[in-house]
Design a protein around this motif. Structure first.
Motif, short mmCIF file in Angstrom:
data_model
loop_
_atom_site.label_atom_id
_atom_site.label_comp_id
_atom_site.label_asym_id
_atom_site.label_seq_id
_atom_site.Cartn_x
_atom_site.Cartn_y
_atom_site.Cartn_z
N LEU A 51 34.63 42.33 43.19
CA LEU A 51 34.27 41.94 44.44
C LEU A 51 35.17 40.96 45.05
N SER A 70 35.41 38.23 48.48
CA SER A 70 35.06 37.89 50.04
C SER A 70 35.93 37.26 50.73
N ASP A 119 34.83 45.48 47.42
CA ASP A 119 34.46 46.08 46.44
C ASP A 119 35.51 46.93 45.73
N GLU A 122 33.88 41.81 52.96
CA GLU A 122 33.53 41.99 51.60
C GLU A 122 34.16 43.08 51.16
N THR A 140 31.60 44.48 56.28
CA THR A 140 31.97 43.30 57.13
C THR A 140 30.52 42.63 57.82
N TYR A 159 34.47 48.67 51.50
CA TYR A 159 34.20 47.26 52.25
C TYR A 159 33.02 47.16 53.21
#
Length: 307
Positions: free
Chosen positions: A116, A118, A110, A108, A102, A100
């Motif tokens: 991915l 958001s 992954d 964010e 920020t 992650y």
């Protein structure tokens, strides 16, 4: 679930300069915006419990739907996807499932399997955050705990159906000396699973110690778990035996692989231990279709009988 119009960055800057914080009410949910960095908020607690009952929206974020807890540690994302072993697996954090990063109010992710994502982060109060997925218009609410004060009772009893389904078989390991003889005394193995028409169980009278591959199921029927009015740490269980009607039990969690069934009609206590642990890793490959969902359990107005 968020439903609002974004201000331009210029207007937001003026608002920020006018005060050290702003208080906003969105859909009757009180939000306090502070200048704390998103990363500091996420890393303030060891564990974030995903309160699936509070989820808003009709969409889904797969890894949030599977996880009981998330942990954010120096850019690494951890999750507990099983009840069994929680508090021990990964020193309590579970398994690493992704990475992650920020920004201000943005998380964010992954994820190793789901890719991915958001998410927008909102502070609801000092212990609760909201993760909002704009693509699906869905909000998840997470409660923060340190490992030393995590509410394990809440987790087990709120998700009791999933605990029962985390083992291939439950084997009877104890029967109390007190109590009256009854037909359930003969049952030595139970299995709980989701069927096409609802929650199903199987039972077997095979001898204790029988290898799992050799267990012969003598009966299959429906089961139901109930909440109990004004008693959050008690669940009741009915097993629908066609030949003897519903068998009724008080259901208690002893630990993450032991349950107790108290049979009020005969005043007998049974203990069952889970065998054949089903581990849910980063995806659903080990048990396709395993996801948490909001509970719609019926409620019984009964009094606890177990002394």
């Amino acid at each position: 679930m968020r439903n609002f119009t974004l201000f331009s960055s210029a207007i937001l800057s003026l608002l920020f300069l006018s005060s050290c914080y702003t208080e906003v009410i969105l859909e009757d949910v009180f939000i306090e915006e502070t200048p704390l960095q998103t990363r500091q908020v996420l890393e303030a607690y060891d564990l974030w419990y995903v309160d699936i009952q509070s989820t808003e929206g009709n969409g889904e974020v797969p890894y949030l739907q599977r996880a009981f807890t998330l942990s954010f540690v120096n850019g690494l994302l951890y999750a507990n996807n099983n009840i069994s072993g929680i508090g021990k697996t990964g020193n309590g954090l579970g398994i690493r499932v992704g990475y992650y990063d920020t920004g201000l109010g943005i998380l964010e992710i992954d994820h190793d399997v789901d890719g991915l994502w958001s998410l927008e982060v909102f502070s609801v109060n000092g212990r609760t955050i909201e993760l909002y997925d704009r693509r699906s218009n869905t909000s998840y609410y997470l409660d923060g705990y340190q490992r030393s004060n995590f509410d394990y009772d809440r987790l087990f009893y709120e998700n009791i159906e999933l605990l029962l389904q985390e083992y291939d078989v439950w084997e009877k390991t104890f029967v109390s000396n007190t109590g009256f003889a009854n037909e359930f005394d003969e049952e030595n193995f139970l299995q709980f699973f989701e069927g096409n028409a609802g929650t199903r169980f199987r039972s077997s009278v095979d001898a204790p110690g029988t290898p799992l591959s050799n267990v012969v199921w003598d009966y299959e029927g429906f089961y139901e778990i109930y909440d109990v009015q004004n008693d959050e740490t008690l669940k009741t269980l009915t097993l629908d035996y066609a030949f003897m009607g519903n068998d009724y039990f008080e259901l208690y969690v002893i630990d993450d692989n032991t349950i107790e069934l108290y049979h009020p009609d005969s005043e007998t206590v049974y203990e069952f231990r889970g065998r054949g642990y089903i581990q849910f890793l980063k995806s659903e490959s080990s048990s396709e279709g395993k996801k948490r969902k909001k509970s719609d359990r019926p409620t019984m107005n009964v009094k606890r009988q177990r002394k």
